[in-house]
Design an enzyme around this catalytic site. Structure first.
Site, PDB file in Angstrom:
ATOM      1  N   PHE A 137       0.845  -1.129  -0.131  1.00 60.54           N
ATOM      2  CA  PHE A 137       0.057  -0.008  -0.044  1.00 60.54           C
ATOM      3  C   PHE A 137       0.816   1.322  -0.016  1.00 60.54           C
ATOM      4  O   PHE A 137       1.718   1.563   1.049  1.00 60.54           O
ATOM      5  CB  PHE A 137      -0.864   0.221   1.305  1.00 60.54           C
ATOM      6  CG  PHE A 137      -1.770   1.245   1.303  1.00 60.54           C
ATOM      7  CD1 PHE A 137      -2.964   1.475   0.527  1.00 60.54           C
ATOM      8  CD2 PHE A 137      -1.412   2.329   2.287  1.00 60.54           C
ATOM      9  CE1 PHE A 137      -3.627   2.478   0.703  1.00 60.54           C
ATOM     10  CE2 PHE A 137      -2.220   3.466   2.347  1.00 60.54           C
ATOM     11  CZ  PHE A 137      -3.117   3.577   1.606  1.00 60.54           C
ATOM     12  N   ASN A 155      -7.066   4.860   9.501  1.00 66.98           N
ATOM     13  CA  ASN A 155      -7.630   5.102  10.978  1.00 66.98           C
ATOM     14  C   ASN A 155      -7.798   3.595  11.402  1.00 66.98           C
ATOM     15  O   ASN A 155      -7.516   3.301  12.615  1.00 66.98           O
ATOM     16  CB  ASN A 155      -9.245   5.420  10.715  1.00 66.98           C
ATOM     17  CG  ASN A 155      -9.621   6.030  12.031  1.00 66.98           C
ATOM     18  OD1 ASN A 155      -8.992   6.371  12.916  1.00 66.98           O
ATOM     19  ND2 ASN A 155     -10.891   5.827  12.377  1.00 66.98           N
ATOM     20  N   GLY A 170      -5.720   1.152  10.747  1.00 61.71           N
ATOM     21  CA  GLY A 170      -4.400   0.756  10.885  1.00 61.71           C
ATOM     22  C   GLY A 170      -3.927   1.362  12.150  1.00 61.71           C
ATOM     23  O   GLY A 170      -3.033   0.761  12.603  1.00 61.71           O
ATOM     24  N   GLU A 191       1.417   5.335   9.882  1.00 59.56           N
ATOM     25  CA  GLU A 191       0.127   5.205  10.430  1.00 59.56           C
ATOM     26  C   GLU A 191      -0.222   6.937  11.344  1.00 59.56           C
ATOM     27  O   GLU A 191      -1.166   6.857  11.942  1.00 59.56           O
ATOM     28  CB  GLU A 191      -0.652   4.392  11.061  1.00 59.56           C
ATOM     29  CG  GLU A 191      -0.286   2.865  10.784  1.00 59.56           C
ATOM     30  CD  GLU A 191      -0.991   2.621   9.510  1.00 59.56           C
ATOM     31  OE1 GLU A 191      -2.013   3.372   9.027  1.00 59.56           O
ATOM     32  OE2 GLU A 191      -0.711   1.221   8.981  1.00 59.56           O
TER      33      GLU A 191
HETATM   34  C1  LIG Z   1       8.557   0.998   9.448  1.00 62.15           C
HETATM   35  C2  LIG Z   1       7.735   2.078   8.377  1.00 62.15           C
HETATM   36  C3  LIG Z   1       7.127   1.419   7.612  1.00 62.15           C
HETATM   37  C4  LIG Z   1       5.991   2.122   6.912  1.00 62.15           C
HETATM   38  N1  LIG Z   1       5.171   1.674   5.827  1.00 62.15           N
HETATM   39  C5  LIG Z   1       4.603   2.510   4.903  1.00 62.15           C
HETATM   40  C6  LIG Z   1       3.759   1.840   3.929  1.00 62.15           C
HETATM   41  O1  LIG Z   1       3.498   0.579   3.939  1.00 62.15           O
HETATM   42  N2  LIG Z   1       2.935   2.668   3.068  1.00 62.15           N
HETATM   43  C7  LIG Z   1       3.428   4.334   3.128  1.00 62.15           C
HETATM   44  O2  LIG Z   1       2.744   4.551   2.278  1.00 62.15           O
HETATM   45  N3  LIG Z   1       3.985   4.489   3.981  1.00 62.15           N
HETATM   46  C8  LIG Z   1       4.409   3.843   5.206  1.00 62.15           C
HETATM   47  N4  LIG Z   1       5.321   4.368   6.104  1.00 62.15           N
HETATM   48  C9  LIG Z   1       5.418   5.819   6.084  1.00 62.15           C
HETATM   49  C10 LIG Z   1       4.969   6.533   7.303  1.00 62.15           C
HETATM   50  O3  LIG Z   1       3.477   6.396   7.174  1.00 62.15           O
HETATM   51  C11 LIG Z   1       5.630   7.918   7.404  1.00 62.15           C
HETATM   52  O4  LIG Z   1       6.912   7.606   7.704  1.00 62.15           O
HETATM   53  C12 LIG Z   1       4.840   8.748   8.458  1.00 62.15           C
HETATM   54  O5  LIG Z   1       3.665   9.147   7.958  1.00 62.15           O
HETATM   55  C13 LIG Z   1       5.739  10.052   8.530  1.00 62.15           C
HETATM   56  O6  LIG Z   1       6.040  10.811   7.528  1.00 62.15           O
HETATM   57  P1  LIG Z   1       7.712  11.122   7.351  1.00 62.15           P
HETATM   58  O7  LIG Z   1       8.302   9.862   7.712  1.00 62.15           O
HETATM   59  O8  LIG Z   1       7.928  11.692   6.046  1.00 62.15           O
HETATM   60  O9  LIG Z   1       7.779  11.959   8.464  1.00 62.15           O
HETATM   61  P2  LIG Z   1       7.582  13.767   8.457  1.00 62.15           P
HETATM   62  O10 LIG Z   1       6.158  13.971   8.113  1.00 62.15           O
HETATM   63  O11 LIG Z   1       8.609  14.419   7.760  1.00 62.15           O
HETATM   64  O12 LIG Z   1       7.759  14.169  10.080  1.00 62.15           O
HETATM   65  C14 LIG Z   1       8.923  14.564  10.516  1.00 62.15           C
HETATM   66  C15 LIG Z   1       8.904  14.915  12.133  1.00 62.15           C
HETATM   67  O13 LIG Z   1       7.975  16.172  11.926  1.00 62.15           O
HETATM   68  C16 LIG Z   1       6.879  15.987  12.800  1.00 62.15           C
HETATM   69  N5  LIG Z   1       5.665  16.760  12.192  1.00 62.15           N
HETATM   70  C17 LIG Z   1       5.378  16.494  10.870  1.00 62.15           C
HETATM   71  N6  LIG Z   1       4.270  17.570  10.670  1.00 62.15           N
HETATM   72  C18 LIG Z   1       4.027  18.316  11.687  1.00 62.15           C
HETATM   73  C19 LIG Z   1       3.229  19.211  12.294  1.00 62.15           C
HETATM   74  N7  LIG Z   1       2.233  19.728  11.455  1.00 62.15           N
HETATM   75  N8  LIG Z   1       3.228  19.430  13.477  1.00 62.15           N
HETATM   76  C20 LIG Z   1       4.287  19.006  14.362  1.00 62.15           C
HETATM   77  N9  LIG Z   1       4.920  18.078  14.147  1.00 62.15           N
HETATM   78  C21 LIG Z   1       4.874  17.673  12.728  1.00 62.15           C
HETATM   79  C22 LIG Z   1       6.601  14.515  12.858  1.00 62.15           C
HETATM   80  O14 LIG Z   1       5.720  13.971  13.849  1.00 62.15           O
HETATM   81  C23 LIG Z   1       7.891  14.005  12.850  1.00 62.15           C
HETATM   82  O15 LIG Z   1       8.387  13.918  14.104  1.00 62.15           O
HETATM   83  C24 LIG Z   1       6.271   3.502   6.705  1.00 62.15           C
HETATM   84  C25 LIG Z   1       6.992   4.091   7.804  1.00 62.15           C
HETATM   85  C26 LIG Z   1       7.848   3.317   8.537  1.00 62.15           C
HETATM   86  C27 LIG Z   1       8.971   3.788   9.339  1.00 62.15           C
END
Ligand SMILES: Cc1cc2nc3c(=O)[nH]c(=O)nc-3n(C[C@H](O)[C@H](O)[C@H](O)COP(=O)(O)OP(=O)(O)OC[C@H]3O[C@@H](n4cnc5c(N)ncnc54)[C@H](O)[C@@H]3O)c2cc1C
Length: 383
Positions: free
Chosen positions: A122, A239, A241, A362
């Site tokens: 996904f 949700n 998830g 999630e």
């Molecule tokens: C092991 C693993 C498996 C995953 N599997 C999938 C998958 O199968 N499919 C998929 O689509 N995605 C997947 N993901 C992605 C995951 O959903 C994202 O990593 C997650 O949504 C966070 O996005 P980011 O890593 O870009 O962090 P960012 O959004 O860049 O966040 C960085 C930091 O900033 C903070 N932050 C961001 N916005 C705000 C705000 N408005 N206010 C305050 N703080 C904020 C965050 O909390 C975090 O501390 C996976 C991630 C991991 C680590």
């Protein structure tokens, strides 16, 4: 065994725990070391309701209550983080196919999935669209009877090991008109795309992948659901998830508790068992209190869903608290183990790594806080 569960839920918990302890737990160390997942074990687990529980009965699923699914995820998390992650993603893909798939799409993708013969990924996240998922830029443009895909996705769980997936992308009409964000089914064999592993710390028996679509073509019939419904579909899956991840984190906290109790009774220092030291008892009790509190929050979110509520607030609260608690439980359990806790021969080393995952996918802990803050205060701090 929690009295918050009814007799059927308790029976399920006992049966699945027994199965996981005897059939799956012995596979964990070897597969984590090789960073491989034993895909062949999944069909046996589906008999308990894993993955099938997320699917409507009329589509061959078990249509389990949210509470039953919470129990399944708790037990998967207690056994093996990589298993919990894998069944969570498979369940989300199956649920979306059941909710939005045409009969043909269900026949091609869902039916073999439920038999344990096909596995899906996904893909929502991109390098510039993580927490801010709406900023995604991957496109699917209609050209004749095909869609042409362009863009990159990152951190996609088990894209290596899966033979198809659901891609969430910006939907462009033939003339380039933006129809919103839609979901698309992509088959690896008929529509080749780039897939490569991104080395990662937790859940080592899953792959975490980058996907590259550089003109990949898929049939127009592979649009999943209505044009422009992709983001709505993704958010509905996210949700559920969240609750799945929350309950997996409860299971992980429970595993930390059991490991800490076991080790502190066995380990002797200063001529006695370390379990006799008050500071050790403090750490073990802190893990127990956090685990039980987290469990009840997760069960509360599941009961809210089963009562027909949208339960976004409860699922966010559970994801936030259970995820953060897993991190604290793993830190304390490792501390109880002393140096042994940092050695791979003890499972707390793996619990510590896997617990870091509980606060990020999630929706990160911060995003859960902002979701709850918006509901409590009526203003969004997200933008
Ligand atoms: C092991 C693993 C498996 C995953 N599997 C999938 C998958 O199968 N499919 C998929 O689509 N995605 C997947 N993901 C992605 C995951 O959903 C994202 O990593 C997650 O949504 C966070 O996005 P980011 O890593 O870009 O962090 P960012 O959004 O860049 O966040 C960085 C930091 O900033 C903070 N932050 C961001 N916005 C705000 C705000 N408005 N206010 C305050 N703080 C904020 C965050 O909390 C975090 O501390 C996976 C991630 C991991 C680590």
């Amino acid at each position: 065994m929690s009295i918050a569960l009814n007799a059927d839920e308790q029976d399920l918990q006992l049966a699945v725990r027994r199965y996981l302890d005897t059939k799956i737990a012995p596979l964990v160390a070897e597969h984590e070391e090789r960073r491989e997942f034993p895909w062949e074990v999944l069909a046996g687990l589906y008999e308990f309701g894993y993955v099938r529980g997320m699917v409507a009965a009329e589509h061959g699923g078990d249509e389990l209550s949210a509470m039953m699914q919470a129990v399944l995820m708790e037990e998967a998390g207690r056994c093996w983080g990589s298993l919990r992650t894998t069944v969570n993603v498979q369940g989300m893909v199956a649920m979306l196919l059941s909710r939005s798939g045409t009969p043909e799409q269900r026949g091609t993708f869902l039916d073999p999935m439920l038999a344990g013969a096909r596995f899906g990924w996904f893909a929502l996240t991109e390098s510039e669209a993580g927490s801010d998922a709406g900023a995604l830029t991957t496109t699917a443009q209609r050209v004749g009877d095909r869609f042409v895909l362009k863009g990159r996705k990152i951190y996609i769980t088990n894209a290596l090991g899966s033979d198809f997936g659901i891609l969430v992308a910006r939907h462009l009409d033939a003339d380039g008109t933006d129809l919103g964000v839609s979901a698309f089914l992509v088959e690896a064999a008929e529509s080749p795309y780039g897939v490569s592993e991104i080395a990662h710390m937790p859940v080592r028996s899953t792959s975490s992948c980058e996907l590259v679509f550089d003109g990949t073509e898929i049939p127009a019939a592979n649009l999943l659901g209505e044009p422009g419904s992709g983001f709505r579909q993704a958010m509905a899956a996210v949700n559920i998830g969240r609750l799945n991840m929350a309950m997996g984190a409860v299971g992980l906290s429970q595993a930390c508790l059991e490991a800490a109790v076991r080790f502190s009774k066995e380990r002797r220092q200063f001529g006695k068992s370390i379990a006799e030291f008050q500071l050790i008892q403090q750490m073990v009790v802190d893990i127990a209190v956090g685990t039980q509190t987290a469990r009840l929050l997760g069960y509360d979110a599941a009961r809210a869903l089963d009562a027909g509520a949208d339960a976004r607030y409860e699922c966010s609260m559970a994801k936030y608290y259970c995820g953060e608690t897993a991190g604290r439980s793993a830190t304390l359990a490792l501390q109880v183990h002393g140096g042994a806790g940092l050695m791979e021969e003890f499972p707390v080393e793996r619990y510590f790594r896997d617990a870091r995952e509980a606060t990020i996918p999630e929706g990160t802990s911060q995003i859960q806080v902002l979701q709850m803050g918006r509901q409590l205060l009526g203003v969004s701090a997200l933008r």
